[in-house]
Design an enzyme around this catalytic site. Structure first.
Site, PDB file in Angstrom:
ATOM      1  N   HIS A  74       0.839  -1.200   0.000  1.00  0.00           N
ATOM      2  CA  HIS A  74       0.000   0.000   0.000  1.00  0.00           C
ATOM      3  C   HIS A  74       0.874   1.250   0.000  1.00  0.00           C
ATOM      4  CE1 HIS A  74      -4.203  -1.497   1.137  1.00  0.00           C
ATOM      5  NE2 HIS A  74      -3.525  -2.481   0.609  1.00  0.00           N
ATOM      6  N   TYR A 204      -8.948   5.951   7.430  1.00  0.00           N
ATOM      7  CA  TYR A 204      -9.030   6.369   8.839  1.00  0.00           C
ATOM      8  C   TYR A 204     -10.059   7.500   8.890  1.00  0.00           C
ATOM      9  CZ  TYR A 204      -4.687   3.824   9.974  1.00  0.00           C
ATOM     10  OH  TYR A 204      -3.731   2.855  10.177  1.00  0.00           O
TER      11      TYR A 204
HETATM   12  C1  DHB Z   1      -4.956  -2.504  11.053  1.00  0.00           C
HETATM   13  C2  DHB Z   1      -4.825  -2.217  12.372  1.00  0.00           C
HETATM   14  C3  DHB Z   1      -4.420  -0.961  12.744  1.00  0.00           C
HETATM   15  O1  DHB Z   1      -4.266  -0.666  14.031  1.00  0.00           O
HETATM   16  C4  DHB Z   1      -4.172   0.022  11.802  1.00  0.00           C
HETATM   17  O2  DHB Z   1      -3.808   1.260  12.195  1.00  0.00           O
HETATM   18  C5  DHB Z   1      -4.303  -0.278  10.474  1.00  0.00           C
HETATM   19  C6  DHB Z   1      -4.707  -1.550  10.095  1.00  0.00           C
HETATM   20  C7  DHB Z   1      -5.389  -3.862  10.651  1.00  0.00           C
HETATM   21  O3  DHB Z   1      -5.668  -4.676  11.546  1.00  0.00           O
HETATM   22  O4  DHB Z   1      -5.464  -4.139   9.464  1.00  0.00           O
END
Ligand code: DHB
Ligand code: FAD
Length: 404
Positions: A74, A204
């Protein structure tokens, strides 16, 4: 039964397992003890994002065959707030760095598989783990194996890789450690769902109902999280309610959240915790045993891997009679630990809604989010921290010269 090994490792999470592999590459024998079963360790849903440096470390340690095939690279994330979804382009902002989505379950499976193929000693389903004589040159690890036999292992060093609730950190005498701790007034409800991700990059989302995160595990499996109260009862969240709340928090005109069967769900508390130093005598703490970050920013697993990349050569040197790298171990790790602790706290407090907070909090968060997506300097800072800082990969793998 009295036996001997060079390094006793408590805990079969990513830290303990990678350490036993790195030690094996150096010709150092270890015994790893784990209270849970192999199946449990391989199925425990946790983190999903590997920094560039973690991928490089696993690759150079010969552990990335499946990761390179199945890991999803990513090049950025989305930040969603105030009705907009904005892309942070890691490649552009960091000169080409990326992260890789590859679940912790898979990292653990690969590590266990490799250790067993190499003839490593992994004792699952142990009980009564104890560590003793830590201030001497011959620390002792005791445990009862799955068949009920009690073992006493005399070691040259013990690695406490037994997570936040383990027995190693509490075995350090009172007054030696300094700890810093912050509990957050919220938790994450996480689901694993049998549905293709509705997004090509992680989202997010800041929302007045609370934070939400859209992640993934594969082209067919999504991983999503919702901010909930820390004392939330999972029974109050039937699947329909979870999907409805996720759809609300990710809502954007022209975009739809695909829903599907929920395979698993659970609630994770949020905490920042650092205990220092990470060494007492011949006991060395690594990973969650020494520090915890809230999950926003996906740092926990990466920190665990980075600690043992420093610890393996330090133990190698110690076993050859050079105590200096072991003496420097804690300080060498804590720099990265505090950077990740700050970044995770910053991401968490920027994106979550504090229960009972006034409108001022929301306005300050929105201002910060607008700044991050509009200032190249601010976006680059997020991207640099998220993709992570270089792990001492070469040092982790290069043999320490001299006699053992
Ligand atoms: C995931 C978990 C996280 O804490 C994060 O910031 C991004 C992805 C995950 O479990 O995919
Ligand atoms: P662990 O993985 O905790 O391994 C410690 C091991 O020690 C465990 O297997 C445990 O069973 C064993 N153990 C404990 N006590 C004993 C004993 N007495 N004797 C023998 N063995 C013992 N990070 C993220 O980045 N994103 C996430 O989404 C995320 N979600 C998480 C969800 C949960 C519920 C938890 C607890 C953590 C999560 N984390 C997440 C953090 C991340 O998974 C950890 O940072 C990572 O697992 C640390 O690895 P570790 O090897 O140090 O510890």
């Amino acid at each position: 039964m009295h036996t001997r090994t060079q390094v006793g490792i408590v805990g079969g999470g990513p830290a303990g397992l990678l350490l036993s592999h790195l030690l094996h590459l150096r010709g150092i024998e270890s015994v790893l003890v784990e209270i849970r079963s192999r199946d449990y360790c391989e199925a425990r849903q946790r983190a999903g994002v590997l920094e560039d440096g973690s991928v490089a470390l696993l690759r150079e340690a010969g552990l990335a065959e499946r990761l390179d095939r199945e890991g999803l690279v990513h090049g950025g994330i989305y930040l969603q707030f105030d009705g907009q979804r904005r892309h942070i382009d890691f490649r552009d902002l960091t000169g080409g760095r990326t992260v890789t989505v590859y679940a912790q379950t898979e990292v653990v499976k690969d590590l266990i598989n490799r250790r067993l193929t190499d003839g490593g000693t992994l004792e699952f389903s142990v009980t009564g783990t104890e560590v003793d004589d830590l201030a001497t040159d011959r620390p002792v690890l005791r445990y009862t194996d799955a068949k009920g036999s009690r073992h006493e292992l005399t070691c040259d060093a013990i690695a406490g890789c037994d997570g936040f609730h383990g027995i190693c950190r509490p075995a350090i005498p009172p007054g030696v450690q300094t700890t810093w701790e912050r509990d957050y007034p919220y938790a994450w409800l996480g689901i694993l769902a049998s549905v293709p991700p509705s997004t090509e990059e992680l989202i997010y989302a800041h929302h007045r109902n609370g934070f939400a995160l859209h992640s993934l595990r594969s082209p067919a499996v999504s991983r999503l999280y919702l901010q909930v109260r820390p004392d939330e009862d999972i029974a109050a969240w039937p699947d329909d309610r979870i999907w409805a709340e996720l759809s609300r928090r990710f809502e954007l005109p022209g975009w739809t959240l695909q829903t599907g069967p929920v395979l698993e769900k659970g609630i994770t508390p949020m905490r920042s915790f650092v205990s220092a130093p990470m060494r007492y005598g011949r006991l060395f703490l690594a990973g969650d045993a020494a520090h915890i970050v809230p999950p926003t920013g996906a740092k926990g697993l990466n920190l665990a891997l980075a600690d043992v990349a420093v610890l393996a050569p330090a133990l190698d040197a110690l076993l050859r009679g050079d105590d200096q790298p072991a003496a420097d171990y804690s300080a060498a790790c804590l720099d990265r630990v505090w950077r990740s602790t700050h970044f995770s706290w910053w991401m968490t407090t920027m994106l979550h809604r504090t229960p009972g907070a006034d409108e001022m909090e929301a306005q300050l968060q929105l201002s910060q989010l607008r700044y991050v997506v509009s200032s190249r300097a601010a976006a680059a800072s997020l991207a640099e921290n998220y993709t992570g800082f270089a792990v001492p990969t070469t040092a982790a793998l290069q043999p320490v010269p001299g006699m053992r």
